[in-house]
Design a protein around this motif. Structure first.
Motif, short mmCIF file in Angstrom:
data_model
loop_
_atom_site.label_atom_id
_atom_site.label_comp_id
_atom_site.label_asym_id
_atom_site.label_seq_id
_atom_site.Cartn_x
_atom_site.Cartn_y
_atom_site.Cartn_z
N THR A 16 0.89 -1.22 0.05
CA THR A 16 0.17 0.04 0.00
C THR A 16 0.88 1.36 0.07
O THR A 16 0.61 2.23 -0.63
CB THR A 16 -0.74 0.09 1.21
N VAL A 50 -1.94 0.97 -8.87
CA VAL A 50 -3.27 0.62 -8.49
C VAL A 50 -4.04 0.06 -9.81
O VAL A 50 -4.40 0.88 -10.30
CB VAL A 50 -3.88 1.62 -7.53
N GLN A 90 -9.45 -0.56 -7.13
CA GLN A 90 -9.81 0.09 -5.67
C GLN A 90 -11.25 0.42 -5.57
O GLN A 90 -12.08 0.20 -6.51
CB GLN A 90 -8.93 1.19 -5.53
N SER A 117 -11.52 3.76 -2.14
CA SER A 117 -10.08 4.57 -2.15
C SER A 117 -8.98 3.45 -1.75
O SER A 117 -8.16 4.22 -1.34
CB SER A 117 -10.16 5.65 -1.34
N SER A 125 -6.85 0.02 -2.40
CA SER A 125 -6.45 -0.93 -3.40
C SER A 125 -6.80 -2.05 -2.69
O SER A 125 -6.91 -2.57 -1.73
CB SER A 125 -4.86 -0.68 -3.74
N SER A 183 -4.41 -2.99 0.06
CA SER A 183 -5.02 -2.47 1.14
C SER A 183 -6.02 -3.28 2.24
O SER A 183 -6.03 -3.34 3.07
CB SER A 183 -5.51 -1.07 1.25
#
Length: 155
Positions: free
Chosen positions: A84, A123, A126, A129, A131, A134
Motif C-alpha cells: 500500500t 493501483v 480499488q 479508495s 487498493s 490495502s
C-alpha cells in the motif's frame, strides 16, 4: 458472541478467511487483473495459513499452530501494508516492479515471462479508495486477531 466460540471453531474461521482472501485474489486474476510481484508475495502466507489451519483441525487445534497461523496472517498483512505504501508513493518498492521499472532488463524479463510486467506501484483496482493490497492488509490484520484469540482459548 465470538467469546463463546471454541478454539477449533475460531481456527476454522481464520482458515476460511485466508481461503476467501486467496480465492478472491485468484478470482480477480481470472477477471483479468494480473498480479504484480508483491501481490504474489501476499498469497504465500495465506496458503501457509490454510495449511496450518488444516493441520490444527486434524491435530485438534493446537495452540502453537494457532500462533503460527497468526504469524502467517501477520506476514501477509505486513506485505499488504508495505505494498500500500509503495502504491501511494510513501516509500520506494522493489526496483524490479516499481519506480518506472528501474533496474529491469525488459528484453530479458519479457522473454522469460511471456507478457507485460505488472508494476507494483500502480493501483489496478480499488474500492472505497483502497487498493487490493490495502484490503488484504486490513482483512489479514483482522485474521491475526482471530488467530490470536483462538490461541488464547482453552479449547
Amino acid at each position: 458472541m465470538i467469546q463463546s466460540l471454541d478454539r477449533r471453531t475460531l481456527i476454522g474461521l481464520a482458515t476460511l478467511g485466508s481461503m476467501a482472501l486467496l480465492g478472491g485474489a485468484f478470482f480477480f486474476q481470472f477477471l483479468g487483473y494480473a498480479p504484480c510481484k508483491m501481490c504474489l508475495w501476499q498469497r504465500w502466507p495465506h496458503a501457509a495459513a490454510i495449511v496450518i489451519g488444516g493441520a490444527a483441525m486434524v491435530l485438534g487445534g493446537e495452540r502453537l499452530l494457532a500462533l503460527l497461523g497468526g504469524g502467517a496472517a501477520l506476514i501477509t498483512g505486513g506485505i499488504g501494508a508495505y505494498h500500500t505504501g509503495v502504491e501511494r508513493g510513501w516509500w520506494e518498492g522493489p526496483t524490479s516492479c516499481s519506480g518506472g521499472g528501474n533496474g529491469l532488463d525488459m528484453g530479458n524479463l519479457l522473454s522469460t515471462t511471456g507478457g507485460d510486467v505488472v508494476m507494483c506501484d500502480q493501483v489496478t483496482w480499488q474500492f472505497l479508495s483502497l487498493s487490493m493490497a490495502s484490503w488484504n492488509a486490513l482483512a489479514s490484520f483482522a485474521l491475526v486477531a482471530l488467530w490470536i484469540f483462538a490461541a488464547t482459548r482453552k479449547s
